[in-house]
Design a protein around this motif. Sequence first.
Motif, PDB file in Angstrom:
ATOM      1  N   PRO A   1       1.738 -31.855  11.671  1.00 42.79           N
ATOM      2  CA  PRO A   1       0.642 -31.737  10.846  1.00 42.79           C
ATOM      3  C   PRO A   1       0.605 -30.096  10.203  1.00 42.79           C
ATOM      4  N   GLN A   2       0.862 -30.201   8.923  1.00 43.68           N
ATOM      5  CA  GLN A   2       0.930 -29.071   8.215  1.00 43.68           C
ATOM      6  C   GLN A   2      -0.410 -28.805   7.256  1.00 43.68           C
ATOM      7  N   SER A   3      -0.924 -27.441   7.397  1.00 45.17           N
ATOM      8  CA  SER A   3      -2.248 -27.164   6.546  1.00 45.17           C
ATOM      9  C   SER A   3      -1.992 -27.533   5.109  1.00 45.17           C
ATOM     10  N   SER A   4      -2.972 -28.420   4.640  1.00 48.72           N
ATOM     11  CA  SER A   4      -2.956 -28.562   3.209  1.00 48.72           C
ATOM     12  C   SER A   4      -2.706 -27.526   2.131  1.00 48.72           C
ATOM     13  N   ASP A   5      -3.367 -26.563   2.597  1.00 51.23           N
ATOM     14  CA  ASP A   5      -2.984 -25.428   1.573  1.00 51.23           C
ATOM     15  C   ASP A   5      -1.498 -24.904   1.638  1.00 51.23           C
ATOM     16  N   LEU A   6      -1.027 -24.848   2.983  1.00 41.70           N
ATOM     17  CA  LEU A   6       0.327 -24.549   3.066  1.00 41.70           C
ATOM     18  C   LEU A   6       1.125 -25.543   2.465  1.00 41.70           C
ATOM     19  N   ASN A   7       0.952 -27.012   2.788  1.00 41.93           N
ATOM     20  CA  ASN A   7       1.901 -27.802   2.177  1.00 41.93           C
ATOM     21  C   ASN A   7       1.885 -28.060   0.707  1.00 41.93           C
ATOM     22  N   GLN A   8       0.814 -27.907   0.213  1.00 43.06           N
ATOM     23  CA  GLN A   8       0.713 -28.353  -1.217  1.00 43.06           C
ATOM     24  C   GLN A   8       0.846 -26.897  -2.139  1.00 43.06           C
ATOM     25  N   GLY A   9       0.840 -25.550  -1.448  1.00 41.48           N
ATOM     26  CA  GLY A   9       0.905 -24.654  -1.915  1.00 41.48           C
ATOM     27  C   GLY A   9       2.291 -23.996  -1.882  1.00 41.48           C
ATOM     28  N   PRO A  10       2.386 -22.648  -1.226  1.00 43.46           N
ATOM     29  CA  PRO A  10       3.918 -22.067  -1.172  1.00 43.46           C
ATOM     30  C   PRO A  10       4.882 -22.781  -0.623  1.00 43.46           C
ATOM     31  N   TRP A  11       4.808 -23.606   0.392  1.00 39.13           N
ATOM     32  CA  TRP A  11       5.650 -24.407   0.780  1.00 39.13           C
ATOM     33  C   TRP A  11       6.322 -25.477  -0.141  1.00 39.13           C
ATOM     34  N   ASN A  12       5.533 -25.965  -0.779  1.00 40.43           N
ATOM     35  CA  ASN A  12       6.091 -26.922  -1.680  1.00 40.43           C
ATOM     36  C   ASN A  12       6.588 -26.490  -2.914  1.00 40.43           C
ATOM     37  N   LYS A  13       6.136 -25.072  -3.337  1.00 40.11           N
ATOM     38  CA  LYS A  13       6.589 -24.387  -4.259  1.00 40.11           C
ATOM     39  C   LYS A  13       8.255 -23.795  -4.132  1.00 40.11           C
ATOM     40  N   LEU A  14       8.229 -23.463  -2.630  1.00 46.20           N
ATOM     41  CA  LEU A  14       9.572 -23.055  -2.256  1.00 46.20           C
ATOM     42  C   LEU A  14      10.841 -24.425  -2.498  1.00 46.20           C
ATOM     43  N   GLU A  15      10.056 -25.349  -1.992  1.00 49.95           N
ATOM     44  CA  GLU A  15      10.799 -26.689  -2.060  1.00 49.95           C
ATOM     45  C   GLU A  15      11.496 -27.111  -3.302  1.00 49.95           C
ATOM     46  N   ASN A  16      10.219 -26.806  -4.393  1.00 52.19           N
ATOM     47  CA  ASN A  16      10.422 -27.096  -5.904  1.00 52.19           C
ATOM     48  C   ASN A  16      11.531 -26.004  -6.270  1.00 52.19           C
ATOM     49  N   ALA A  17      11.596 -24.820  -6.070  1.00 53.51           N
ATOM     50  CA  ALA A  17      12.539 -23.785  -6.245  1.00 53.51           C
ATOM     51  C   ALA A  17      13.870 -24.005  -5.867  1.00 53.51           C
ATOM     52  N   VAL A  18      13.984 -24.595  -4.586  1.00 54.74           N
ATOM     53  CA  VAL A  18      15.433 -25.124  -4.098  1.00 54.74           C
ATOM     54  C   VAL A  18      16.038 -26.265  -4.945  1.00 54.74           C
ATOM     55  N   ARG A  19      15.103 -27.082  -5.424  1.00 54.62           N
ATOM     56  CA  ARG A  19      15.733 -28.229  -6.205  1.00 54.62           C
ATOM     57  C   ARG A  19      15.899 -27.929  -7.675  1.00 54.62           C
ATOM     58  N   LYS A  20      15.018 -27.007  -7.926  1.00 53.68           N
ATOM     59  CA  LYS A  20      15.518 -26.455  -9.601  1.00 53.68           C
ATOM     60  C   LYS A  20      16.911 -25.574  -9.313  1.00 53.68           C
ATOM     61  N   TYR A  21      17.108 -25.057  -8.227  1.00 55.13           N
ATOM     62  CA  TYR A  21      18.304 -24.214  -8.233  1.00 55.13           C
ATOM     63  C   TYR A  21      19.656 -25.345  -8.010  1.00 55.13           C
ATOM     64  N   VAL A  22      19.463 -26.238  -7.244  1.00 53.57           N
ATOM     65  CA  VAL A  22      20.366 -27.181  -7.263  1.00 53.57           C
ATOM     66  C   VAL A  22      20.703 -27.912  -8.619  1.00 53.57           C
ATOM     67  N   LYS A  23      19.497 -28.190  -9.179  1.00 54.38           N
ATOM     68  CA  LYS A  23      19.720 -28.946 -10.646  1.00 54.38           C
ATOM     69  C   LYS A  23      20.556 -27.847 -11.597  1.00 54.38           C
ATOM     70  N   SER A  24      20.370 -26.641 -11.337  1.00 53.82           N
ATOM     71  CA  SER A  24      21.344 -25.552 -12.137  1.00 53.82           C
ATOM     72  C   SER A  24      22.799 -25.712 -11.850  1.00 53.82           C
ATOM     73  N   GLY A  25      23.178 -26.392 -11.028  1.00 58.43           N
ATOM     74  CA  GLY A  25      24.690 -26.441 -10.715  1.00 58.43           C
ATOM     75  C   GLY A  25      25.169 -25.764  -9.234  1.00 58.43           C
ATOM     76  N   HIS A  26      24.248 -26.031  -8.339  1.00 55.10           N
ATOM     77  CA  HIS A  26      24.440 -25.369  -7.006  1.00 55.10           C
ATOM     78  C   HIS A  26      24.250 -26.625  -5.985  1.00 55.10           C
ATOM     79  N   ASP A  27      24.746 -26.296  -4.862  1.00 57.14           N
ATOM     80  CA  ASP A  27      24.238 -27.188  -3.642  1.00 57.14           C
ATOM     81  C   ASP A  27      24.072 -26.473  -2.555  1.00 57.14           C
TER      82      ASP A  27
END
Length: 256
Positions: free
Chosen positions: A129-155
């Motif tokens: 159970p993750q607070s909605s503001d955290l889950n949809q806010g900074p936590w989600n943005k960090l996970e998006n940043a990880v995927r963006k980094y991976v798409k740039s040629g990293h794993d």
Amino acid sequence: MRNFQRHLAVACCLLSTAAYADNCMMGCPSGVNNGKTVTRSVYTLKNNATTKFADWVAYHVTSKTVSGPTRKRTWKTDPALNVSNTLEPSDYKNAHATIHTDRGHQVPLASFSNAADWAQVNYMSNITPQSSDLNQGPWNKLENAVRKYVKSGHDVYVISGPLYENYFASLPNTGKNHTIPSGYFKVIAEKSGDTVTASAFIMEQTAGRYDDYCDTEVTVNEAEQRSGIDMMPELSAVDEPEVEGTLGGLMAGLGC
């Protein structure tokens, strides 16, 4: 024939173990012993029978696992766990309305949308159970940043898990004893040759929706001290101070 079947079974087991071992870099986390370790093709987690949530999850994000089609959140009880040691979908009834939480993935669904076993990310053992503001806010943005980094040629290899440093809330419609996390850690690591680089983050359940995830960076050592978990147990004593004791790491690659 029996010998052939026996050898085939051993070979399949070894191949499966090798594939699953790729969920962790420098060894899977250690230090928490209350629960069962579940290893799958897309993640490894350590379930905690007391809290009813995973103490840690470890997973490997690559260009082959991301960028798949939109996947459904079809929640299921983890078949690998005794039902008394985990939560079921019905345990979350009215949670959003009363304590303002989402069913937050520890291993994000979007990071494995292109994996064959993506549906295993929706097992309740991977949910808290993750607070909605955290889950949809900074936590989600960090996970998006990880995927963006991976798409740039990293794993990268990621370890996420809960912290229990103060009381946050309780699920309103479950009879099971449980402890909702007060916050979460995420450690993101990459290996290039013999060089390991890592960044760690800690976010509280009280985080604001528009908080900057870059401001939540901590050392890996701090994440270990506060969680009681050794994130990379096979990291050498020579490399440990530089990798786990300093800030910076992958921050530039993660958009900070």
